[in-house]
Structure formats: structure tokens, C-alpha cells
Design an enzyme around this catalytic site. Structure first.
Site, PDB file in Angstrom:
ATOM      1  N   ALA A  83       0.772  -1.237   0.000  1.00 34.80           N
ATOM      2  CA  ALA A  83       0.000   0.000   0.000  1.00 34.80           C
ATOM      3  C   ALA A  83       0.803   1.286   0.000  1.00 34.80           C
ATOM      4  O   ALA A  83       0.219   2.345   0.112  1.00 34.80           O
ATOM      5  CB  ALA A  83      -0.955   0.001   1.194  1.00 34.80           C
ATOM      6  N   ASP A  84       2.128   1.241  -0.107  1.00 37.54           N
ATOM      7  CA  ASP A  84       2.870   2.500  -0.139  1.00 37.54           C
ATOM      8  C   ASP A  84       2.505   3.275  -1.397  1.00 37.54           C
ATOM      9  O   ASP A  84       2.374   2.711  -2.470  1.00 37.54           O
ATOM     10  CB  ASP A  84       4.378   2.253  -0.140  1.00 37.54           C
TER      11      ASP A  84
END
Length: 85
Positions: A83-84
Site C-alpha cells: 500500500a505504499d
């Protein structure tokens, strides 16, 4: 941060390619420790900065489409979601 480094490397192996229009910073595992994550710097601009996107020859609609496709591929095909931003 060693797990984060491993996840970022896996993401890069699964998704990052010029053909996919997806990039990921290089991880430096020899410098990464439990408390420090070391990765390459990648120049970029915000999706909301339309003038900068235009200067780079990019279109925000196309970038959003790529982001959505990558997210769906992560969730529905590989089952590995990183999810970065």
C-alpha cells in the site's frame, strides 16, 4: 524495516516495469536494518499538479487508470497488496 524492504522488493518483482508504467525505488538491503530502510530516490510530481504532469508529458487520467489497475491486480490476481503510495 527489513520486512518492509522484502515487501517492496516483492512488489518490484511482481509489478514494476516500463510496460506496466509502474516503477519502484531500488532497495539497498545491505544498508537496511531493523530500524532503517534505505531506498533510492525517485523524482516525481503530485497527481494534482497538472502543470508539472504536463511538463513531464503525463496525463493524470492515465496515471489514475494505471494506479487502479495495479491495485486491482494486487488484490484480485496475486493476493499481494503493497500500500505504499
Amino acid at each position: 524495516y527489513t520486512k518492509e524492504a522484502a515487501h517492496a522488493f516483492r512488489f518490484s518483482q511482481l509489478y514494476a516495469s516500463p510496460a506496466n508504467r509502474i516503477g519502484a525505488p531500488r532497495i539497498y538491503p545491505e544498508l537496511t536494518t531493523r530500524r532503517v530502510l534505505v531506498e533510492a530516490w525517485i523524482e516525481g510530481v503530485r497527481l494534482t499538479d497538472h502543470a508539472a504532469l504536463a511538463a513531464w508529458g503525463l496525463e493524470s487520467d492515465e496515471l489514475v487508470r494505471t494506479l487502479v489497475q495495479c491495485s486491482l491486480k494486487q488484490m484480485l490476481e496475486s493476493g499481494f497488496f503493497h500500500a505504499d503510495p
